[in-house]
Design a protein around this motif. Sequence first.
Motif, PDB file in Angstrom:
ATOM      1  N   LYS A  45       0.834  -1.206   0.000  1.00  0.00           N
ATOM      2  CA  LYS A  45       0.000   0.000   0.000  1.00  0.00           C
ATOM      3  C   LYS A  45       0.866   1.252   0.000  1.00  0.00           C
ATOM      4  O   LYS A  45       0.575   2.228  -0.693  1.00  0.00           O
ATOM      5  N   MET A  46       1.950   1.226   0.773  1.00  0.00           N
ATOM      6  CA  MET A  46       2.850   2.366   0.802  1.00  0.00           C
ATOM      7  C   MET A  46       3.518   2.577  -0.555  1.00  0.00           C
ATOM      8  O   MET A  46       3.787   3.698  -0.971  1.00  0.00           O
ATOM      9  N   ALA A  47       3.760   1.459  -1.268  1.00  0.00           N
ATOM     10  CA  ALA A  47       4.409   1.550  -2.570  1.00  0.00           C
ATOM     11  C   ALA A  47       3.456   1.990  -3.669  1.00  0.00           C
ATOM     12  O   ALA A  47       3.901   2.261  -4.789  1.00  0.00           O
ATOM     13  N   GLY A  48       2.153   2.045  -3.368  1.00  0.00           N
ATOM     14  CA  GLY A  48       1.235   2.579  -4.368  1.00  0.00           C
ATOM     15  C   GLY A  48       0.065   1.712  -4.741  1.00  0.00           C
ATOM     16  O   GLY A  48      -0.787   2.115  -5.536  1.00  0.00           O
ATOM     17  N   MET A  49      -0.049   0.495  -4.189  1.00  0.00           N
ATOM     18  CA  MET A  49      -1.231  -0.335  -4.465  1.00  0.00           C
ATOM     19  C   MET A  49      -2.365   0.152  -3.569  1.00  0.00           C
ATOM     20  O   MET A  49      -2.310   0.007  -2.355  1.00  0.00           O
ATOM     21  N   ASP A  50      -3.379   0.741  -4.181  1.00  0.00           N
ATOM     22  CA  ASP A  50      -4.423   1.332  -3.349  1.00  0.00           C
ATOM     23  C   ASP A  50      -5.839   1.004  -3.796  1.00  0.00           C
ATOM     24  O   ASP A  50      -6.793   1.597  -3.306  1.00  0.00           O
ATOM     25  N   SER A  51      -6.004   0.068  -4.727  1.00  0.00           N
ATOM     26  CA  SER A  51      -7.357  -0.319  -5.120  1.00  0.00           C
ATOM     27  C   SER A  51      -7.354  -1.718  -5.717  1.00  0.00           C
ATOM     28  O   SER A  51      -6.297  -2.250  -6.079  1.00  0.00           O
ATOM     29  N   ASN A  52      -8.549  -2.303  -5.832  1.00  0.00           N
ATOM     30  CA  ASN A  52      -8.642  -3.632  -6.422  1.00  0.00           C
ATOM     31  C   ASN A  52      -8.493  -3.598  -7.936  1.00  0.00           C
ATOM     32  O   ASN A  52      -8.583  -4.615  -8.608  1.00  0.00           O
ATOM     33  N   GLU A  53      -8.252  -2.397  -8.464  1.00  0.00           N
ATOM     34  CA  GLU A  53      -7.959  -2.258  -9.896  1.00  0.00           C
ATOM     35  C   GLU A  53      -6.466  -2.431 -10.174  1.00  0.00           C
ATOM     36  O   GLU A  53      -6.057  -2.542 -11.331  1.00  0.00           O
ATOM     37  N   ASP A  54      -5.660  -2.415  -9.110  1.00  0.00           N
ATOM     38  CA  ASP A  54      -4.209  -2.563  -9.277  1.00  0.00           C
ATOM     39  C   ASP A  54      -3.843  -4.038  -9.448  1.00  0.00           C
ATOM     40  O   ASP A  54      -4.442  -4.915  -8.826  1.00  0.00           O
ATOM     41  N   THR A  55      -2.838  -4.266 -10.277  1.00  0.00           N
ATOM     42  CA  THR A  55      -2.300  -5.623 -10.461  1.00  0.00           C
ATOM     43  C   THR A  55      -0.790  -5.577 -10.284  1.00  0.00           C
ATOM     44  O   THR A  55      -0.104  -4.777 -10.926  1.00  0.00           O
ATOM     45  N   LEU A  56      -0.286  -6.432  -9.398  1.00  0.00           N
ATOM     46  CA  LEU A  56       1.155  -6.535  -9.149  1.00  0.00           C
ATOM     47  C   LEU A  56       1.726  -7.660  -9.999  1.00  0.00           C
ATOM     48  O   LEU A  56       1.283  -8.804  -9.895  1.00  0.00           O
ATOM     49  N   GLN A  57       2.704  -7.331 -10.845  1.00  0.00           N
ATOM     50  CA  GLN A  57       3.388  -8.373 -11.612  1.00  0.00           C
ATOM     51  C   GLN A  57       4.663  -8.763 -10.874  1.00  0.00           C
ATOM     52  O   GLN A  57       5.516  -7.919 -10.608  1.00  0.00           O
ATOM     53  N   ILE A  58       4.778 -10.049 -10.551  1.00  0.00           N
ATOM     54  CA  ILE A  58       5.842 -10.560  -9.695  1.00  0.00           C
ATOM     55  C   ILE A  58       6.865 -11.281 -10.555  1.00  0.00           C
ATOM     56  O   ILE A  58       6.548 -12.244 -11.247  1.00  0.00           O
ATOM     57  N   MET A  59       8.122 -10.798 -10.525  1.00  0.00           N
ATOM     58  CA  MET A  59       9.186 -11.329 -11.383  1.00  0.00           C
ATOM     59  C   MET A  59      10.371 -11.777 -10.539  1.00  0.00           C
ATOM     60  O   MET A  59      11.172 -10.947 -10.108  1.00  0.00           O
ATOM     61  N   TYR A  60      10.497 -13.069 -10.276  1.00  0.00           N
ATOM     62  CA  TYR A  60      11.642 -13.595  -9.527  1.00  0.00           C
ATOM     63  C   TYR A  60      12.222 -14.834 -10.221  1.00  0.00           C
ATOM     64  O   TYR A  60      12.344 -15.894  -9.606  1.00  0.00           O
ATOM     65  N   PRO A  61      12.603 -14.725 -11.481  1.00  0.00           N
ATOM     66  CA  PRO A  61      13.101 -15.919 -12.187  1.00  0.00           C
ATOM     67  C   PRO A  61      14.464 -16.396 -11.721  1.00  0.00           C
ATOM     68  O   PRO A  61      14.843 -17.542 -11.979  1.00  0.00           O
ATOM     69  N   THR A  62      15.205 -15.530 -11.008  1.00  0.00           N
ATOM     70  CA  THR A  62      16.571 -15.906 -10.617  1.00  0.00           C
ATOM     71  C   THR A  62      16.694 -16.315  -9.160  1.00  0.00           C
ATOM     72  O   THR A  62      17.791 -16.604  -8.691  1.00  0.00           O
TER      73      THR A  62
END
Length: 383
Positions: A168-185
């Motif tokens: 939330k502090m980083a900017g996710m503030d609604s259910n319209e937000d989508t976080l793309q998670i990238m940890y291939p390494t």
Amino acid sequence: MNLPEKISTSIKMNVAKRKLDSRKIKSTHGNPLEQWGVAKIKKEIAKDKELKKLFGDKDLNREDIKAYKLLKLKELVDYVSKNSPYYKELYAEHGLDSSQINSYEDLAKIPLTEQDKLAAHPYHFLCVSRKDIAREFTSSGTTNMLKRVAYTQGELLEIVDSVISGLKMAGMDSNEDTLQIMYPTITATWDPGLVLSKACDLGGFRSVINNSIDAQSQLDTIKEKGTTLIIGTSSFIYNFTIEANKIENVRDLGIKKIICSSEPLTDTMRMVIESVWGCKAVRQWGMTELGLANAIECEGQDGLHVNNPDFLIEVIDPKTSEILPPGEEGELVVTTLRRKCMPLIRYRTRDISAIYDEKCNCGAHLDQRIMNVKRMDDYSSKN
């Protein structure tokens, strides 16, 4: 998953959601991570007669929180002296008990916890029965020492709670937000993608995991899922940014914020990422031993905000072990104040930073902040 399993999972999710303080926090009411930390501390004060006698129902200031952390440290020393084979032996050897810790200057009386001790005998740190362990994680971090750390179910939920407030502090503030998670390494016995996606589920956000190293695949997912925030290792995001910029103008994709974690993010790397995407890139720091997600930058990018109720942060001279004043760079030393399964007291991280003590330009003024974290090798080569 059959119907009974679906019902059981749904019930567990709803129970977990009710326990999360982060869901009640509004991003428009100040720094969400600071709000979460104050809410946790106030809840604990309300349940503890001694704490309530000391702090009452008043609004907490910086000195109150420092006093609270010192009391939690004294309580923790008593707890591990009774329940942890490692600390019981260590503190008996040094003749240490909590009555000797009455100020922050007294922290120097408490022996430091070295990483090799945790790596060699992890279960000597355990303070609960093995049957109470919900998950164990193993990580080598930056030291190439395999360290096994255990957590109870309640502690895992606390981690998720702090992750939600950090997002939330980083900017996710609604259910319209989508976080793309990238940890291939990332190669470890814990999967940061699963932790983050679970946090998003419980926090009411959408998420998508893409562990491909192919830039086009990541770009396709951004478009298909309507990604608004990205998180991943600093080096991967930096390399992905360079490759994606060769394919198309990524500024048109509408990314609001990029969170760079697991590795140091240099100013040069940040400048490249921000110029290509047209949004801010914030730093996140954490260690498996300390609970995976421990500090994150706010919009102001003026140091990383620490999970206030969970940790007591110090900075020491890595050669002499002398405690250094705020603003002076040295080795981060962390105490896990509220963990009951496998607490760590004055744990040497082998990471370099400094404590910021002044008010943040985002308005937060109650939590500890640390400057950009660097590797010990980088620091040692210059000192």
